[in-house]
Motif scaffolding. Structure first.
Motif, PDB file in Angstrom:
ATOM      1  N   GLY A 109       0.832  -1.198   0.000  1.00 59.65           N
ATOM      2  CA  GLY A 109       0.000   0.000   0.000  1.00 59.65           C
ATOM      3  C   GLY A 109       0.861   1.240   0.000  1.00 59.65           C
ATOM      4  O   GLY A 109       1.776   1.389  -0.820  1.00 59.65           O
ATOM      5  N   THR A 110       0.631   2.132   0.968  1.00 56.01           N
ATOM      6  CA  THR A 110       1.392   3.385   1.041  1.00 56.01           C
ATOM      7  C   THR A 110       2.544   3.286   2.045  1.00 56.01           C
ATOM      8  O   THR A 110       3.058   4.307   2.484  1.00 56.01           O
ATOM      9  CB  THR A 110       0.469   4.558   1.425  1.00 56.01           C
ATOM     10  N   SER A 111       2.921   2.063   2.408  1.00 55.90           N
ATOM     11  CA  SER A 111       4.047   1.871   3.325  1.00 55.90           C
ATOM     12  C   SER A 111       5.128   1.038   2.663  1.00 55.90           C
ATOM     13  O   SER A 111       4.898   0.401   1.638  1.00 55.90           O
ATOM     14  CB  SER A 111       3.578   1.163   4.599  1.00 55.90           C
ATOM     15  N   LYS A 112       6.301   1.038   3.287  1.00 52.58           N
ATOM     16  CA  LYS A 112       7.412   0.259   2.747  1.00 52.58           C
ATOM     17  C   LYS A 112       8.194  -0.311   3.912  1.00 52.58           C
ATOM     18  O   LYS A 112       8.366   0.359   4.937  1.00 52.58           O
ATOM     19  CB  LYS A 112       8.293   1.187   1.907  1.00 52.58           C
ATOM     20  N   SER A 161       9.567   2.606   7.959  1.00 52.15           N
ATOM     21  CA  SER A 161      10.410   1.970   8.969  1.00 52.15           C
ATOM     22  C   SER A 161       9.616   0.825   9.588  1.00 52.15           C
ATOM     23  O   SER A 161       9.372   0.797  10.795  1.00 52.15           O
ATOM     24  CB  SER A 161      10.845   3.008  10.018  1.00 52.15           C
ATOM     25  N   LYS A 162       9.199  -0.094   8.714  1.00 47.04           N
ATOM     26  CA  LYS A 162       8.251  -1.140   9.116  1.00 47.04           C
ATOM     27  C   LYS A 162       8.830  -2.511   8.821  1.00 47.04           C
ATOM     28  O   LYS A 162       9.605  -2.662   7.873  1.00 47.04           O
ATOM     29  CB  LYS A 162       6.954  -0.967   8.325  1.00 47.04           C
ATOM     30  N   VAL A 163       8.405  -3.477   9.619  1.00 49.47           N
ATOM     31  CA  VAL A 163       8.861  -4.852   9.405  1.00 49.47           C
ATOM     32  C   VAL A 163       7.663  -5.796   9.519  1.00 49.47           C
ATOM     33  O   VAL A 163       6.845  -5.674  10.435  1.00 49.47           O
ATOM     34  CB  VAL A 163       9.937  -5.250  10.450  1.00 49.47           C
ATOM     35  N   LEU A 178       5.885  -5.256  13.054  1.00 49.38           N
ATOM     36  CA  LEU A 178       6.710  -4.537  14.037  1.00 49.38           C
ATOM     37  C   LEU A 178       7.017  -3.143  13.524  1.00 49.38           C
ATOM     38  O   LEU A 178       7.536  -2.991  12.411  1.00 49.38           O
ATOM     39  CB  LEU A 178       7.999  -5.326  14.308  1.00 49.38           C
ATOM     40  N   GLN A 179       6.652  -2.145  14.311  1.00 46.94           N
ATOM     41  CA  GLN A 179       6.957  -0.756  13.969  1.00 46.94           C
ATOM     42  C   GLN A 179       8.293  -0.419  14.606  1.00 46.94           C
ATOM     43  O   GLN A 179       8.434  -0.472  15.835  1.00 46.94           O
ATOM     44  CB  GLN A 179       5.857   0.174  14.495  1.00 46.94           C
ATOM     45  N   VAL A 180       9.282  -0.095  13.792  1.00 45.98           N
ATOM     46  CA  VAL A 180      10.609   0.243  14.298  1.00 45.98           C
ATOM     47  C   VAL A 180      10.692   1.764  14.372  1.00 45.98           C
ATOM     48  O   VAL A 180      10.548   2.451  13.349  1.00 45.98           O
ATOM     49  CB  VAL A 180      11.710  -0.327  13.371  1.00 45.98           C
ATOM     50  N   ARG A 186       2.565  -3.390  19.186  1.00 44.57           N
ATOM     51  CA  ARG A 186       1.231  -3.083  19.736  1.00 44.57           C
ATOM     52  C   ARG A 186       0.232  -2.590  18.706  1.00 44.57           C
ATOM     53  O   ARG A 186      -0.852  -2.149  19.050  1.00 44.57           O
ATOM     54  CB  ARG A 186       1.368  -2.079  20.884  1.00 44.57           C
ATOM     55  N   GLN A 187       0.576  -2.619  17.433  1.00 43.92           N
ATOM     56  CA  GLN A 187      -0.424  -2.225  16.433  1.00 43.92           C
ATOM     57  C   GLN A 187      -0.333  -3.136  15.220  1.00 43.92           C
ATOM     58  O   GLN A 187       0.683  -3.780  14.971  1.00 43.92           O
ATOM     59  CB  GLN A 187      -0.202  -0.776  15.988  1.00 43.92           C
ATOM     60  N   ASN A 188      -1.424  -3.183  14.479  1.00 39.34           N
ATOM     61  CA  ASN A 188      -1.442  -3.840  13.173  1.00 39.34           C
ATOM     62  C   ASN A 188      -0.922  -2.881  12.127  1.00 39.34           C
ATOM     63  O   ASN A 188      -0.833  -1.676  12.356  1.00 39.34           O
ATOM     64  CB  ASN A 188      -2.902  -4.126  12.784  1.00 39.34           C
ATOM     65  N   CYS A 189      -0.645  -3.380  10.940  1.00 45.00           N
ATOM     66  CA  CYS A 189      -0.449  -2.487   9.801  1.00 45.00           C
ATOM     67  C   CYS A 189      -1.114  -3.137   8.601  1.00 45.00           C
ATOM     68  O   CYS A 189      -0.638  -4.158   8.079  1.00 45.00           O
ATOM     69  CB  CYS A 189       1.017  -2.225   9.524  1.00 45.00           C
ATOM     70  N   GLY A 190      -2.218  -2.536   8.178  1.00 42.68           N
ATOM     71  CA  GLY A 190      -2.967  -3.068   7.041  1.00 42.68           C
ATOM     72  C   GLY A 190      -2.282  -2.793   5.712  1.00 42.68           C
ATOM     73  O   GLY A 190      -2.583  -3.450   4.718  1.00 42.68           O
ATOM     74  N   ASN A 191      -1.365  -1.808   5.692  1.00 44.44           N
ATOM     75  CA  ASN A 191      -0.641  -1.561   4.444  1.00 44.44           C
ATOM     76  C   ASN A 191       0.386  -2.656   4.197  1.00 44.44           C
ATOM     77  O   ASN A 191       0.400  -3.278   3.132  1.00 44.44           O
ATOM     78  CB  ASN A 191       0.013  -0.176   4.474  1.00 44.44           C
ATOM     79  N   PHE A 239      -2.627  11.657  12.736  1.00 44.20           N
ATOM     80  CA  PHE A 239      -1.312  11.600  13.384  1.00 44.20           C
ATOM     81  C   PHE A 239      -1.078  10.173  13.871  1.00 44.20           C
ATOM     82  O   PHE A 239      -1.955   9.567  14.477  1.00 44.20           O
ATOM     83  CB  PHE A 239      -1.234  12.598  14.547  1.00 44.20           C
ATOM     84  N   ILE A 240       0.149   9.614  13.568  1.00 42.50           N
ATOM     85  CA  ILE A 240       0.384   8.177  13.768  1.00 42.50           C
ATOM     86  C   ILE A 240       1.446   7.813  14.813  1.00 42.50           C
ATOM     87  O   ILE A 240       2.180   6.845  14.579  1.00 42.50           O
ATOM     88  CB  ILE A 240       0.722   7.542  12.417  1.00 42.50           C
ATOM     89  N   PRO A 241       1.544   8.317  15.991  1.00 41.27           N
ATOM     90  CA  PRO A 241       0.714   9.387  16.520  1.00 41.27           C
ATOM     91  C   PRO A 241       1.447  10.735  16.544  1.00 41.27           C
ATOM     92  O   PRO A 241       0.833  11.736  16.879  1.00 41.27           O
ATOM     93  CB  PRO A 241       0.426   8.920  17.947  1.00 41.27           C
ATOM     94  N   ILE A 248      -3.611   7.785   4.910  1.00 45.19           N
ATOM     95  CA  ILE A 248      -4.216   7.286   6.149  1.00 45.19           C
ATOM     96  C   ILE A 248      -3.934   5.790   6.180  1.00 45.19           C
ATOM     97  O   ILE A 248      -3.852   5.158   5.113  1.00 45.19           O
ATOM     98  CB  ILE A 248      -5.738   7.599   6.216  1.00 45.19           C
ATOM     99  N   GLY A 249      -3.722   5.225   7.358  1.00 46.45           N
ATOM    100  CA  GLY A 249      -3.477   3.783   7.454  1.00 46.45           C
ATOM    101  C   GLY A 249      -4.713   3.001   7.065  1.00 46.45           C
ATOM    102  O   GLY A 249      -5.833   3.536   7.042  1.00 46.45           O
ATOM    103  N   VAL A 250      -4.527   1.719   6.785  1.00 44.87           N
ATOM    104  CA  VAL A 250      -5.645   0.895   6.314  1.00 44.87           C
ATOM    105  C   VAL A 250      -6.662   0.652   7.427  1.00 44.87           C
ATOM    106  O   VAL A 250      -7.848   1.001   7.301  1.00 44.87           O
ATOM    107  CB  VAL A 250      -5.102  -0.448   5.779  1.00 44.87           C
ATOM    108  N   LEU A 251      -6.196   0.053   8.526  1.00 45.40           N
ATOM    109  CA  LEU A 251      -7.149  -0.234   9.596  1.00 45.40           C
ATOM    110  C   LEU A 251      -7.552   1.053  10.310  1.00 45.40           C
ATOM    111  O   LEU A 251      -8.654   1.153  10.846  1.00 45.40           O
ATOM    112  CB  LEU A 251      -6.566  -1.274  10.549  1.00 45.40           C
ATOM    113  N   GLY A 252      -6.659   2.053  10.253  1.00 45.78           N
ATOM    114  CA  GLY A 252      -7.038   3.379  10.735  1.00 45.78           C
ATOM    115  C   GLY A 252      -8.229   3.903   9.933  1.00 45.78           C
ATOM    116  O   GLY A 252      -9.209   4.404  10.501  1.00 45.78           O
TER     117      GLY A 252
END
Ligand code: NQM
Length: 367
Positions: free
Chosen positions: A18-21, A64-66, A84-86, A96-101, A280-282, A289-293
């Motif tokens: 999606g809009t993340s890498k 900065s995602k894994v 995992l959010q780094v 502590r969060q999902n990432c739908g992207n 804001f993320i946060p 905007i995030g997917v599940l957001g």
């Protein structure tokens, strides 16, 4: 997983979801111990450092995602996905969060790496494979529909994702049982509207804990650019004060170091959408905007009397909700029903993303 990763390297795939890498890794290539795993990821990404100059991170939370993908622990699904959010400039890794992207990259990765065998995986006559993915961070499952051609994943196509140049093959993501996945309930306080610091908010979790409030109540229009909003220090303090108060009453405890809840300011649409959003993320303002957001905010817009419903153009309950964001629009198919006591119940939600394999190889973490 054995040996010296700084010398031997670690097998990683760099993918856009999606809009993340971020980096996607096979669970078998990652230490089982969470502290060792997080230490490896910080060294791979080059954190903490605001430029992540000595690693593979892209110096922004969205890059900065894994994603860690396994065929073990799937609990009846095809795959298990741990996100995992780094942190960029802190030595922090959060589960502590999902990432739908990044979720959009999970099934393609599994076929690429033959965690799932693309030659035998069931598919429709036109090549669509439905892959069940367990969302390890929060529970709940998603089904990703990916196109296969022979034993290859199809990345080319004509689906456009706002915020991503060009087009790609659509990957449909359908979510099940994600309501309340972090907070225990769709509306963790039981209310459509709560008041924090004098601001009316909806505290909601349809896969992502989000505090939704009107932009005008925060003293902004809601159509400003992310840079303008991020440089408004007064606004950022007000948002953080609301977030820190929202965490405990959303059942998330102390959120000072957490990446949730997110904060979305909503305002009337300026184009053909149902409402306009700035998220804001946060601490950084999302470019989109995030997917599940988005699923959570679109759900809030379906709740009569909520700040989002107050500013939204009314949409037919059967229609998708188009959220405007800084780089375009995000369409979410949301079904909300109401039980006999009038309480909202989130049914299935679905969205379209694209993903792409960018690089496959061996990464050498900082020693
Ligand atoms: O909400 C950003 C993103 C996300 C998360 C964030 C996401 C989601 O855009 O499901 O995708 O909110 O931190 O990747």
């Amino acid at each position: 997983m054995s040996g010296n990763s700084a010398v031997d390297g670690v097998a990683v795939m760099l993918m856009r979801g999606g809009t993340s890498k971020g980096l996607v890794l096979d669970g078998a290539d990652v230490p089982a111990d969470p502290d060792e795993r997080d230490d490896l990821l910080l060294r791979l990404m080059g954190s903490p450092d605001e430029r992540q100059i000595d690693g593979l991170g892209g110096a922004h939370p969205l890059t900065s995602k894994v994603a860690i993908v396994s065929v073990d622990g799937t609990d009846g699904a095809d795959l298990d996905y741990l996100f995992l959010q780094v942190s960029v400039d802190e030595a922090l890794v959060s589960d502590r969060q999902n990432c739908g992207n990044m979720l959009a990259a999970v099934a393609p990765f599994a076929f690429e790496r033959r965690l799932l065998d693309p030659s035998t995986f069931p598919r429709s006559h036109d090549g669509l494979a439905r892959v069940g993915i367990r969302l390890r961070n929060t529970g709940g499952t998603a089904t990703a529909t990916v196109r296969l051609d022979g034993d290859r994943v199809v990345y080319d196509g004509d689906a456009v994702v706002a915020g991503v140049p060009g087009a790609g093959a659509p990957i449909r993501l359908d979510f099940d049982d994600v309501a309340g996945s972090s907070c225990g309930a769709l509306l963790p306080t039981g209310n459509v509207v709560d008041t924090i610091d004098g601001i009316e908010v909806t505290l909601i979790d349809n896969g992502m804990p989000v505090v939704v409030m009107r932009a005008d109540a925060m003293g902004v229009v809601g159509t400003e650019s992310p840079v303008e909003l991020e440089t408004d220090t007064g606004l950022r303090h007000r948002l953080e004060s609301i977030r820190l108060a929202a965490g405990p009453i959303m059942g998330l405890g102390d959120v000072a170091e957490a990446t949730v809840p997110k904060l979305t300011m909503v305002s009337p649409p300026t184009g053909s959408g149902a409402l306009s959003t700035r998220t804001f993320i946060p601490h950084r303002c999302h470019q989109a905007i995030g997917v599940l957001g988005a699923v959570s905010v679109a759900t809030a817009a379906r709740l009569p009397g909520s700040p989002a419903a107050q500013v939204a153009r009314s949409t037919d309950p059967g229609d998708t909700v188009l959220l405007e964001h800084p780089t375009g629009g995000f369409e979410a198919a949301i079904t909300v029903s109401f039980d006999e006591d009038g309480r909202p119940v989130a049914e299935r939600s679905g969205i379209i993303r694209t993903a792409r394999k960018l690089m496959d190889g061996v990464a050498f973490p900082r020693p």
